[in-house]
Motif scaffolding. Structure first.
Motif, PDB file in Angstrom:
ATOM      1  N   TYR A 279       0.836  -1.212   0.000  1.00 29.13           N
ATOM      2  CA  TYR A 279       0.000   0.000   0.000  1.00 29.13           C
ATOM      3  C   TYR A 279       0.867   1.257   0.000  1.00 29.13           C
ATOM      4  O   TYR A 279       0.699   2.149  -0.833  1.00 29.13           O
ATOM      5  N   ALA A 280       1.806   1.343   0.953  1.00 26.57           N
ATOM      6  CA  ALA A 280       2.628   2.546   1.090  1.00 26.57           C
ATOM      7  C   ALA A 280       3.478   2.789  -0.147  1.00 26.57           C
ATOM      8  O   ALA A 280       3.649   3.931  -0.593  1.00 26.57           O
ATOM      9  N   PHE A 281       4.008   1.707  -0.724  1.00 23.57           N
ATOM     10  CA  PHE A 281       4.869   1.803  -1.899  1.00 23.57           C
ATOM     11  C   PHE A 281       4.121   2.455  -3.064  1.00 23.57           C
ATOM     12  O   PHE A 281       4.564   3.451  -3.633  1.00 23.57           O
ATOM     13  N   TRP A 282       2.947   1.910  -3.393  1.00 23.45           N
ATOM     14  CA  TRP A 282       2.213   2.454  -4.535  1.00 23.45           C
ATOM     15  C   TRP A 282       1.522   3.776  -4.208  1.00 23.45           C
ATOM     16  O   TRP A 282       1.358   4.628  -5.080  1.00 23.45           O
ATOM     17  N   HIS A 283       1.169   3.968  -2.959  1.00 18.42           N
ATOM     18  CA  HIS A 283       0.621   5.264  -2.544  1.00 18.42           C
ATOM     19  C   HIS A 283       1.632   6.370  -2.822  1.00 18.42           C
ATOM     20  O   HIS A 283       1.306   7.431  -3.362  1.00 18.42           O
ATOM     21  N   ASP A 284       2.910   6.107  -2.477  1.00 19.79           N
ATOM     22  CA  ASP A 284       3.973   7.090  -2.733  1.00 19.79           C
ATOM     23  C   ASP A 284       4.268   7.216  -4.222  1.00 19.79           C
ATOM     24  O   ASP A 284       4.438   8.330  -4.742  1.00 19.79           O
ATOM     25  N   MET A 285       4.333   6.080  -4.903  1.00 22.94           N
ATOM     26  CA  MET A 285       4.699   6.106  -6.312  1.00 22.94           C
ATOM     27  C   MET A 285       3.723   6.922  -7.148  1.00 22.94           C
ATOM     28  O   MET A 285       4.111   7.607  -8.096  1.00 22.94           O
TER      29      MET A 285
END
Length: 346
Positions: A279-285
């Motif tokens: 979640y955090a990875f793609w939220h940031d990306m």
């Protein structure tokens, strides 16, 4: 020769603007200089600097007998730390970064906690001041910490003490644990997320751990540092190394789900970490400016091929901050995530 009690390992790369302040904070921590009270060695690992850093390091080593200059070959912080670990002679090891600070009294205080608790590891808290707020923090003292434990490293992980606090610099580690289990930094994850993998490998094997909420480390929020850079080359590196961390979490989840290594609580820790990281990875990306759409789509395809997507199940439980349910429903569906990538990225 007297064996040092503590080895302090610091990767150095083009740090000429930070080295004087670094020496000042190490003296303040009583590991360098005539005021030193901790039997320590300070391992300064030059990682192929191209500025005046190496000459400055040689001068520091000539002035302070506890300072030792080592050399890496621009393999990133992970490789430089491995060079430091190979040379370390202390009973304990502490890692810090070249441009951060330690709250006055922290290392003495934490070494005393280790002795009092008969522990091999101490985990403490950190703050994230801006450059302008550093002096205010450095005017404080860590005081007398209230600590929890001892507990085993596995108990520490099951209590969810690490997932939101995976930095290296707020731990003092046992070199005996590191040596006996040949724990090293990943050769694939060199400069992003390498701390998380090292910490999980370490805490799975640590025997007696204590932890405290006292703030001891200042992770200075410097917009020019690599970890905060939005240059495309850095973002591509962050993407690929982020996938390596996700694979690590899944590998550990499967290991502790398997019959021979069955531990439902540990498996849950790693699955929750994997789902939250996704979640955090793609939220940031999806919010980083300048990230090429093609790069993001290629990364999504690679994650699908590796079995990391889709991330089925309920919204991950978040221990800190705010969790956007709508974002999760997008990220959990690769076809919808692919659409958002095309719409949001350049």
């Amino acid at each position: 020769m007297l064996m040092p009690h503590l080895s302090v390992i610091i990767p150095i790369y083009n740090a000429e603007a930070h080295l004087e302040a670094l020496v000042a904070t190490l003296r303040e921590q009583r590991v360098l200089g005539p005021e030193a009270t901790i039997e320590a060695e300070v391992l300064l690992v030059d990682d192929g600097s191209t500025d005046a850093s190496l000459a400055m390091l040689d001068r520091i080593a000539s002035e302070y007998p506890a300072a030792v200059v080592l050399h890496s070959h621009h393999g990133g912080p992970a490789g430089a730390r491995n060079v430091g670990l190979d040379a370390a002679r202390g009973r304990y090891v502490y890692f810090m970064d070249q441009d951060d600070y330690i709250v006055p009294g922290t290392l003495e205080c934490m070494m005393a906690v280790l002795a009092s608790a008969g522990a091999d590891t101490v985990h403490f808290a950190y703050a994230q001041p801006t450059v302008e707020q550093v002096d205010e923090w450095r005017a404080k003292s860590i005081g007398t910490p209230v600590w929890e434990g001892p507990m085993t490293g596995v108990e520490f992980l099951k209590a969810d003490k690490l997932r939101w606090n995976t930095g290296l610099w707020n731990n003092i580690y046992s070199m005996d644990v590191i040596r006996r289990h040949a724990i090293r930094f990943s050769s694939e994850v060199k400069s992003f997320y390498e701390d998380a993998i090292f910490n999980y490998l370490y805490y799975l094997r640590a025997g007696r751990v204590v932890c405290t909420e006292s703030v001891g480390y200042l992770w200075v929020q410097n917009l020019s540092s690599e970890s905060r850079s939005t240059e495309r080359s850095h973002m591509a590196k962050r993407l690929s190394q982020g996938s390596a961390l996700a694979l690590f979490y899944f590998d550990m989840y499967h290991r502790y789900s398997a019959e021979e290594g069955h531990d439902r609580e540990l498996a849950s820790v790693f699955l929750t970490s994997a789902r939250w990281f996704c979640y955090a990875f793609w939220h940031d990306m999806l919010r980083i400016k300048g990230l090429p759409r093609r790069t993001a789509l290629e990364m999504l395809e690679a994650q699908e091929a590796a079995g990391l997507m889709p991330m089925k199940g309920p919204v991950p439980v978040m221990g800190k901050g705010f969790m956007c349910r709508e974002d999760w429903h997008v990220i959990a569906r690769p076809w919808l995530l692919r659409l958002f990538i095309k719409l949001r990225l350049s």
